[in-house]
Design a protein around this motif. Structure first.
Motif: not given
Length: 286
Positions: A175-183, A185-193, A261-268
């Motif tokens: 569950e690390l991928l985004s279904a749309t796009a990599a973002r 450091c963006d607030r709306e990021r939801d995964g990798l591409v 674009g990973g929610p947790l990794a980018d924050s770390a």
């Protein structure tokens, strides 16, 4: 001046078939990933723009193109080039061959690395290394050690990730991928591409415009899918690299982030950068 130098480098990626095209593309509109592909399925995927139905022949064609670019820039005598050692870093090696030919098409990681090195025209010792996402960096670390210890004057480093369905399925399962796009450091990021690329670097003891002052790695055992939330291990790695280069944090003008674009990794990673640098220098994530 200590350190090892970059004599030449070459690349094939979704940004283009060579490094020059990639740099030019970065200055323009963002590259959109492909959708509904054989490799990515419904997940967006960044593919190298080289056609080919046979996985192995396509990979060899990409390697030949990168090798030609590297040899032109390196301008080494043929005999010296042929003797180069080669360190190959990959998390997948020839796994993509299974997509076309099943189990019979697979080969040991070392054999794939040896074949790739021969495709570059080098016949020195070959090393294969896989440390998942850091495989290319680990290969570079090994090569820097070979040069620093005087074992070789020059060393070829290859970072290879060719298209394969297994990697996409694995990241999707985690569950690390985004279904749309990599973002990044963006607030709306939801995964990798994910995507594929082949990068080549020739490192040398001989002076050149670009110098690798230091390299440092650390092991973060917090999770199999991401770093410690506070970014402490990342911060320690950055401090170790700067110590090896004899730099102060204020000497750093630009940071190439890993952030994908990973929610947790980018924050770390952001936490680590803020801990080490004040003020934070310019950053970029590709």
């Amino acid at each position: 001046m200590t350190g090892t130098f970059v004599r030449a480098c070459a690349l094939a990626s979704a940004l283009g078939p060579d490094l020059e095209a990639a740099v030019e593309r970065l200055a323009g509109a963002p590259v959109a990933p492909a959708r509904n592909t054989k490799i990515g399925g419904t997940w967006p995927y960044f593919a190298i723009p080289v056609a080919g139905k046979n996985w192995r022949k396509r990979a060899e064609a990409i390697a030949r193109s990168v090798a030609e670019s590297l040899r032109r820039e390196a301008a080494l005598a043929p005999a010296r080039w042929a003797e180069l050692p080669c360190v190959v870093g990959s998390s997948s090696f020839s796994v993509g061959a299974w997509d076309d030919g099943g189990w019979a098409a697979l080969e040991p990681s070392f054999e794939f690395s040896r074949r790739l090195a021969r495709g570059f025209g080098v016949h020195g010792p070959v090393t294969a290394v896989s440390t998942t996402c850091t495989s290319g960096l680990s290969a570079l670390d090994i090569a820097l050690g070979l040069v620093a210890e005087g074992e070789f004057r020059d060393a070829l480093v290859l970072g290879a990730e060719f298209s394969n369905r297994l990697t996409v399925a694995g990241f999707a399962g985690l569950e690390l991928l985004s279904a749309t796009a990599a973002r990044p450091c963006d607030r709306e990021r939801d995964g990798l591409v994910l995507g594929e690329a082949l990068a080549a670097v020739l490192v040398s003891a001989a002076s050149a415009p670009w110098r690798i002052a230091a390299l440092a790695t650390r092991m973060d055992a917090t999770s199999v899918t991401g770093p410690a939330p506070d970014g402490s291990v990342i911060a320690n790695a950055m401090r170790a690299a700067m110590a090896g280069a004899h730099w102060e944090s204020a000497a750093v003008d630009l940071i190439k982030l890993q952030s994908g674009g990973g929610p947790l990794a980018d924050s770390a990673e952001a936490n680590a950068v803020r801990e080490v640098f004040a003020p934070v220098p310019r950053t970029v994530s590709l």
